[in-house]
Write an enzyme that holds these catalytic residues in place. Structure first.
Site, mmCIF file in Angstrom:
data_model
loop_
_atom_site.group_PDB
_atom_site.id
_atom_site.type_symbol
_atom_site.label_atom_id
_atom_site.label_comp_id
_atom_site.label_asym_id
_atom_site.label_seq_id
_atom_site.Cartn_x
_atom_site.Cartn_y
_atom_site.Cartn_z
ATOM 1 C CG LEU A 1 40.060 56.958 43.645
ATOM 2 C CD1 LEU A 1 40.067 58.225 42.805
ATOM 3 C CD2 LEU A 1 39.132 57.110 44.845
ATOM 4 C CB ALA B 1 43.651 39.399 45.945
ATOM 5 C CB ALA B 2 42.368 44.336 42.758
ATOM 6 C CG ASP C 1 45.875 41.603 49.018
ATOM 7 O OD1 ASP C 1 45.892 42.517 49.860
ATOM 8 O OD2 ASP C 1 45.117 40.615 49.111
ATOM 9 N NE ARG D 1 46.163 36.051 36.477
ATOM 10 C CZ ARG D 1 47.138 36.786 35.943
ATOM 11 N NH1 ARG D 1 47.244 36.878 34.646
ATOM 12 N NH2 ARG D 1 47.990 37.434 36.696
#
Length: 306
Positions: free
Chosen positions: A220, A248-249, A251, A284
């Site tokens: 979520l 890409a969080a 991933d 980042r």
């Protein structure tokens, strides 16, 4: 080999602007970066940085982008001996826009990623013989991924599917999946409603488990993570971090989850590892460069904030 990743690899062309443009609008942006990405290779780098032996199976084109991305992944400790150079298709590209709230919009040009076929499946089989966890996504042909999933199940390997990019999936896919890890939009693509609360996520997870998935983890975003399996369910609240770029969080989440599973941790703890890895990634910019390292993940798990 502990973790095998069968999936996509590409070059990410990322722009940063105050907001995402409307149709027909031109915006002035802040900055631009070119970094390797792709859901498959991102997850492989995340797993390797977090300490698990990791092998990546995929394709690059015989071009400048391909020659740049492959050594970058290898330098992160990923075994890339299973990556094929495809002379008929270009290395995949992702064109990404990120706004000041860390939200993103992405266009993918699939290239060599969508050329994966049974020859790639065959190259993956020896790696599965010694693997504990298989990571899959939807940026390569579904038929090839499901063939790999079937081979993994036959070998007792835990199959984790990140159903991204969002698309409806046939029921037979879920029967091959041990752990399904959709975010809100990907959950909506499967169940027909957007989970905005843990209660919504619980309802969606029940639907997906009824379709065949053994365990479901609904991500979520900044609101936390809900998980459900035959052994129980729970909710992991979000870690306190300052978001810069959410690319890409998901991933990073799957990489953290996979490493915890590889190390024999129970599902609730593995989900927390995934949540911590995803939280670190949003602090980042970029996709692959934002994948976390083991020391900072362990610190976030202990302290709850960065």
């Amino acid at each position: 080999m502990g973790i095998v990743v069968f999936g996509s690899i590409n070059m990410d062309l990322t722009t940063y602007a105050p907001r995402l443009p409307r149709p027909g609008e031109t915006l002035f942006g802040h900055s631009f970066i070119t970094v390797p990405g792709g859901k498959g290779s991102n997850q492989a780098v995340a797993a390797a940085r977090l300490g698990a032996p990791t092998r990546f199976i995929g394709r690059i084109g015989d071009d400048a982008f391909g020659r740049e991305v492959l050594p970058t992944i290898q330098q992160q400790g990923v075994d890339v001996s299973g990556v094929m150079v495809d002379k008929d298709h270009a290395t995949a590209l992702a064109v990404i826009s990120v706004d000041d709230q860390a939200e993103n919009a992405i266009i993918v040009i699939s290239g060599a990623n969508m050329a994966l076929d049974q020859t790639d499946v065959a190259r993956c089989l020896p790696a599965l013989d010694t693997a504990q966890v298989l990571l899959l996504q939807l940026e390569v042909p579904l038929e090839a991924s499901m063939a790999v999933a079937q081979a993994a199940r036959e070998r007792g390997v835990t199959v984790v599917l990140d159903p991204a990019p969002a698309r409806p999936l046939p029921d037979e896919v879920f029967s091959l999946v041990d752990i399904l890890t959709p975010n809100e939009v990907e959950t909506e693509a499967q169940v027909g409603f957007l989970p905005n609360t843990p209660e919504d996520a619980a309802r969606a997870a029940s639907v997906l488990r009824a379709r065949g998935a053994k365990a479901v983890i609904v991500k979520l975003g900044a609101r936390g993570v809900y998980y459900e399996s035959s052994s129980g369910s729970g909710f992991i609240p979000p870690f306190r971090v300052k978001a810069v770029d959410s690319v890409a969080a998901g991933d990073a989440f799957n990489g953290g989850l996979a490493v915890a599973l590889y190390e024999g941790k129970p599902l609730p703890e593995a989900v927390r590892w995934g949540a911590a890895a995803g939280a670190l990634a949003v602090t980042r910019p970029g996709a692959m460069p934002s994948m976390p390292y083991r020391e900072e993940l362990e610190r976030l798990l202990k302290e709850g904030t960065v």
